[in-house]
Write a protein that holds these residues in place. Structure first.
Motif, PDB file in Angstrom:
ATOM      1  N   GLU A 122      -7.483  -6.135  13.078  1.00 50.28           N
ATOM      2  CA  GLU A 122      -8.046  -6.045  11.829  1.00 50.28           C
ATOM      3  C   GLU A 122      -7.743  -4.770  11.081  1.00 50.28           C
ATOM      4  OE1 GLU A 122     -12.356  -6.667  12.482  1.00 50.28           O
ATOM      5  OE2 GLU A 122     -11.941  -8.724  13.238  1.00 50.28           O
ATOM      6  N   HIS A 123      -6.853  -3.875  11.867  1.00 45.94           N
ATOM      7  CA  HIS A 123      -6.786  -2.484  11.459  1.00 45.94           C
ATOM      8  C   HIS A 123      -5.412  -2.226  10.933  1.00 45.94           C
ATOM      9  CE1 HIS A 123     -10.748  -0.979  12.517  1.00 45.94           C
ATOM     10  NE2 HIS A 123     -10.430  -1.791  13.385  1.00 45.94           N
ATOM     11  N   GLN A 124      -5.090  -1.037  10.118  1.00 45.30           N
ATOM     12  CA  GLN A 124      -3.597  -0.987   9.846  1.00 45.30           C
ATOM     13  C   GLN A 124      -2.918  -0.409  10.936  1.00 45.30           C
ATOM     14  OE1 GLN A 124      -2.594  -1.030   6.531  1.00 45.30           O
ATOM     15  NE2 GLN A 124      -0.487  -0.500   7.033  1.00 45.30           N
ATOM     16  N   LEU A 125      -1.873  -0.837  11.487  1.00 47.34           N
ATOM     17  CA  LEU A 125      -0.995  -0.700  12.662  1.00 47.34           C
ATOM     18  C   LEU A 125       0.323   0.182  12.319  1.00 47.34           C
ATOM     19  CD1 LEU A 125      -1.642  -4.305  13.565  1.00 47.34           C
ATOM     20  CD2 LEU A 125      -2.507  -2.567  14.948  1.00 47.34           C
ATOM     21  N   GLY A 126       0.340   0.944  13.411  1.00 42.62           N
ATOM     22  CA  GLY A 126       1.520   1.667  13.263  1.00 42.62           C
ATOM     23  C   GLY A 126       2.477   1.342  14.456  1.00 42.62           C
ATOM     24  N   THR A 127       3.868   1.302  14.091  1.00 41.08           N
ATOM     25  CA  THR A 127       4.728   0.919  15.416  1.00 41.08           C
ATOM     26  C   THR A 127       6.108   1.619  14.918  1.00 41.08           C
ATOM     27  OG1 THR A 127       5.380  -0.813  16.705  1.00 41.08           O
ATOM     28  CG2 THR A 127       5.656  -1.360  14.481  1.00 41.08           C
ATOM     29  N   ILE A 141       0.115 -11.328  12.518  1.00 36.48           N
ATOM     30  CA  ILE A 141      -0.389 -10.275  11.591  1.00 36.48           C
ATOM     31  C   ILE A 141       0.508 -10.042  10.512  1.00 36.48           C
ATOM     32  CG2 ILE A 141      -1.341  -7.758  11.563  1.00 36.48           C
ATOM     33  CD1 ILE A 141      -1.742  -7.846  14.440  1.00 36.48           C
ATOM     34  N   PRO A 142      -0.071 -10.108   9.017  1.00 36.74           N
ATOM     35  CA  PRO A 142       0.787  -9.834   8.151  1.00 36.74           C
ATOM     36  C   PRO A 142       1.724  -8.699   8.271  1.00 36.74           C
ATOM     37  CG  PRO A 142      -1.362 -10.635   7.417  1.00 36.74           C
ATOM     38  CD  PRO A 142      -1.492 -10.353   8.863  1.00 36.74           C
ATOM     39  N   MET A 143       2.982  -8.500   7.693  1.00 39.07           N
ATOM     40  CA  MET A 143       3.742  -7.350   7.994  1.00 39.07           C
ATOM     41  C   MET A 143       3.327  -6.154   7.137  1.00 39.07           C
ATOM     42  SD  MET A 143       6.352  -6.183   9.283  1.00 39.07           S
ATOM     43  CE  MET A 143       7.513  -4.783   8.933  1.00 39.07           C
ATOM     44  N   GLU A 144       2.329  -6.700   5.911  1.00 39.87           N
ATOM     45  CA  GLU A 144       1.825  -5.417   5.296  1.00 39.87           C
ATOM     46  C   GLU A 144       0.860  -4.507   6.043  1.00 39.87           C
ATOM     47  OE1 GLU A 144       1.905  -8.949   4.671  1.00 39.87           O
ATOM     48  OE2 GLU A 144       3.496  -8.835   2.934  1.00 39.87           O
ATOM     49  N   GLN A 145       0.246  -5.266   7.089  1.00 33.03           N
ATOM     50  CA  GLN A 145      -0.402  -4.274   8.000  1.00 33.03           C
ATOM     51  C   GLN A 145       0.330  -3.407   8.749  1.00 33.03           C
ATOM     52  OE1 GLN A 145      -3.842  -7.610   9.192  1.00 33.03           O
ATOM     53  NE2 GLN A 145      -3.908  -5.885  10.136  1.00 33.03           N
ATOM     54  N   PHE A 146       1.584  -3.301   8.864  1.00 36.30           N
ATOM     55  CA  PHE A 146       2.373  -2.512   9.424  1.00 36.30           C
ATOM     56  C   PHE A 146       2.707  -1.314   8.876  1.00 36.30           C
ATOM     57  CE2 PHE A 146       2.103  -6.417  12.296  1.00 36.30           C
ATOM     58  CZ  PHE A 146       2.079  -5.820  13.763  1.00 36.30           C
ATOM     59  N   TYR A 147       2.722  -0.118   9.664  1.00 36.53           N
ATOM     60  CA  TYR A 147       3.318   1.131   9.103  1.00 36.53           C
ATOM     61  C   TYR A 147       4.625   1.466  10.263  1.00 36.53           C
ATOM     62  CZ  TYR A 147       4.197   5.864   7.013  1.00 36.53           C
ATOM     63  OH  TYR A 147       4.605   6.909   6.514  1.00 36.53           O
ATOM     64  N   GLU A 148       5.721   1.532   9.659  1.00 37.01           N
ATOM     65  CA  GLU A 148       6.734   1.880  10.578  1.00 37.01           C
ATOM     66  C   GLU A 148       7.253   3.503  10.429  1.00 37.01           C
ATOM     67  OE1 GLU A 148       9.178  -1.946  11.624  1.00 37.01           O
ATOM     68  OE2 GLU A 148       9.516  -1.231   9.699  1.00 37.01           O
ATOM     69  N   VAL A 165      -2.435   4.783   9.715  1.00 33.64           N
ATOM     70  CA  VAL A 165      -2.043   4.456  11.075  1.00 33.64           C
ATOM     71  C   VAL A 165      -3.581   4.518  11.988  1.00 33.64           C
ATOM     72  CG1 VAL A 165      -0.986   4.688  13.336  1.00 33.64           C
ATOM     73  CG2 VAL A 165       0.115   5.198  11.043  1.00 33.64           C
ATOM     74  N   GLU A 166      -4.306   3.601  11.943  1.00 31.93           N
ATOM     75  CA  GLU A 166      -5.447   3.332  12.371  1.00 31.93           C
ATOM     76  C   GLU A 166      -5.574   3.043  13.804  1.00 31.93           C
ATOM     77  OE1 GLU A 166      -8.329   2.216   8.829  1.00 31.93           O
ATOM     78  OE2 GLU A 166      -7.017   0.635   9.523  1.00 31.93           O
ATOM     79  N   VAL A 167      -4.486   2.187  14.278  1.00 29.18           N
ATOM     80  CA  VAL A 167      -4.262   1.665  15.493  1.00 29.18           C
ATOM     81  C   VAL A 167      -2.819   1.841  15.660  1.00 29.18           C
ATOM     82  CG1 VAL A 167      -4.387  -0.180  17.139  1.00 29.18           C
ATOM     83  CG2 VAL A 167      -6.119   0.241  15.468  1.00 29.18           C
TER      84      VAL A 167
END
Length: 245
Positions: A122-127, A141-148, A165-167
């Motif tokens: 449910e959070h903004q994800l970093g990878t 999970i929608p791609m919009e939730q990911f920060y690369e 990047v919350e998670v």
């Protein structure tokens, strides 16, 4: 004189074998402890062992995952890795194929607040760069939730509480070894339950199929368990807890 003659014969045999060796270009993403940024790690050790039992010589380049995929597609590298074995996005398999080899790769969610890990999706994800599309498709999970971004930068952002990047989600060994390197404390993790395996890929071409056969045959000739023995430390950790170093 006899000893000198034997030494010269041995020298020329070694030199002739070296001259016959085929140079193969390899693009690998840093994934400590399997692949480190300085070109070392367990998988590098395996490739060097393959050189000893085959006529291949590996020209290894360290690069981000996205570049490795593009380089394999355009032919500027012959082998890339690590791929999530049989779990890449569908478009990847239109030009690439994995060899019949893999090692377990445990992926975790990471957060400063362990309560967040109850519902990490449910959070903004970093990878790391090049992995967002893969995790998006695999986790739904929608791609919009990911920060690369780069692995180290993302972990620093997570630690400082940056909202982008919350998670964080990525492979356990590389993430935990980087957390140790950065000396970050009070970081919690939980297994993402993806049951992934890390592999190497070649192109779907005549050269790719030939390399696939050589690699698979060569791996059977080396002591694989010995090469990856200490890697099992990360595989045998508890499914969740606090990262310690």
């Amino acid at each position: 004189m006899k000893e000198l003659l034997l030494a010269l014969v041995a020298f020329f045999v070694i030199m002739s074998q070296h001259a016959l060796a085929e140079t193969v270009k390899v693009g690998l993403e840093p994934l400590p402890p399997l692949i480190t940024e300085d070109g070392k790690g367990y998988t590098i050790a395996m490739l060097r062992a393959i050189e000893q039992v085959s006529e291949l010589e590996f020209d290894i380049q360290i690069m981000i995952y996205e570049r490795a995929k593009k380089s394999l597609k355009d032919g500027s590298v012959d082998i890339m890795g690590h791929t999530p074995y049989q779990s890449e996005v569908k478009s990847f398999y239109t030009y690439a194929q994995e060899i019949n080899w893999s090692v377990p790769a445990v992926c975790d969610f990471y957060a400063r607040d362990k309560v967040v890990l109850d519902n990490p999706k449910e959070h903004q994800l970093g990878t790391p760069r090049g992995n967002g599309g893969f995790f998006s498709e695999l986790l739904g999970i929608p791609m919009e939730q990911f920060y690369e971004a780069r692995l180290e930068n993302l972990l620093k952002m997570l630690y400082k509480g940056r909202s982008s990047v919350e998670v964080f989600i990525f492979e356990r060994g590389s993430t935990m070894s980087t957390i140790k390197k950065l000396q970050l404390t009070d970081v919690y993790y939980t297994d993402a339950e993806l049951n992934l395996r890390a592999s190497l890929a070649v192109s779907k071409s005549n050269k790719g199929y030939r390399l696939k056969n050589i690699l698979e045959a060569s791996i059977l000739k080396i002591d694989h368990d010995k090469v990856f023995k200490t890697y099992n430390y990360y595989l045998n950790m508890p499914k969740s807890g606090k990262v310690v170093w």
